[in-house]
Design a protein around this motif. Sequence first.
Motif, PDB file in Angstrom:
ATOM      1  N   GLU A   1      -9.934  -1.398  -3.354  1.00 56.22           N
ATOM      2  CA  GLU A   1     -10.012  -2.536  -2.431  1.00 56.22           C
ATOM      3  C   GLU A   1     -11.444  -2.746  -1.952  1.00 56.22           C
ATOM      4  N   GLU A   2     -12.159  -1.668  -1.660  1.00 63.14           N
ATOM      5  CA  GLU A   2     -13.544  -1.785  -1.214  1.00 63.14           C
ATOM      6  C   GLU A   2     -14.422  -2.375  -2.316  1.00 63.14           C
TER       7      GLU A   2
ATOM      8  N   SER B   1      -8.007   2.672  -1.677  1.00 58.44           N
ATOM      9  CA  SER B   1      -9.066   2.236  -0.748  1.00 58.44           C
ATOM     10  C   SER B   1     -10.351   1.939  -1.501  1.00 58.44           C
ATOM     11  N   ASP B   2     -10.688   2.797  -2.466  1.00 57.39           N
ATOM     12  CA  ASP B   2     -11.897   2.566  -3.264  1.00 57.39           C
ATOM     13  C   ASP B   2     -11.807   1.273  -4.059  1.00 57.39           C
TER      14      ASP B   2
ATOM     15  N   ARG C   1       0.846  -1.208   0.000  1.00 57.63           N
ATOM     16  CA  ARG C   1       0.000   0.000   0.000  1.00 57.63           C
ATOM     17  C   ARG C   1       0.877   1.252   0.000  1.00 57.63           C
TER      18      ARG C   1
ATOM     19  N   SER D   1      -4.199   7.342  -1.986  1.00 57.27           N
ATOM     20  CA  SER D   1      -4.705   6.432  -0.959  1.00 57.27           C
ATOM     21  C   SER D   1      -6.210   6.256  -1.095  1.00 57.27           C
ATOM     22  N   THR D   2      -6.908   7.289  -1.534  1.00 56.37           N
ATOM     23  CA  THR D   2      -8.358   7.188  -1.740  1.00 56.37           C
ATOM     24  C   THR D   2      -8.675   6.236  -2.885  1.00 56.37           C
TER      25      THR D   2
END
Length: 166
Positions: A25-26, A22-23, A7, A18-19
């Motif tokens: 991965e979500e 994260s998006d 990461r 990072s956003t």
Amino acid sequence: MLTEDVRSFLVDSGIVTSTQLSDAEEAARSGQLHVELAGSLILNIASAFVPQSLASYLNIPLQQVDAWLASGLLSAFFVGNLVLIPAWQIDSSTHTGLLNSLQGLHDLEDAKRIHDLGDFMYDAQPTLRRHAAATPVGWLSSGGDMQPVLNALNDLQRTIADRSGV
């Protein structure tokens, strides 16, 4: 889903924010993206250099990397405006810093989507044997001839075509 080291590399190298990470991965966790597809995309991005980091890694001028890209000696793909050079093309143990016989792979008509070769290049191929199956990257790095790698790639392409009924 990803280790903290991976990461951090992805974010610190500027490949993704990072956003965005994260998006992605979500989306994979929630089923919006097929987990295998998301993993493959993340792996392709994570196993690539931006030109500046490749120049730093090989301790060469950025202009040399740009020249390799312009001449077609190195292939790259884009994520947005970001140029990504698949790491499988790099072998810091050679005098050039590039994988032996690299041009032979780039000359293939089927290698237009060069980032797709990453999975193949890092998977052990039963036809590349000395004492055990070798990856194409390992085979070429150890001085193996290009023809068995091309044969293995052709076998894989035939298998894919047979499965899809083409």
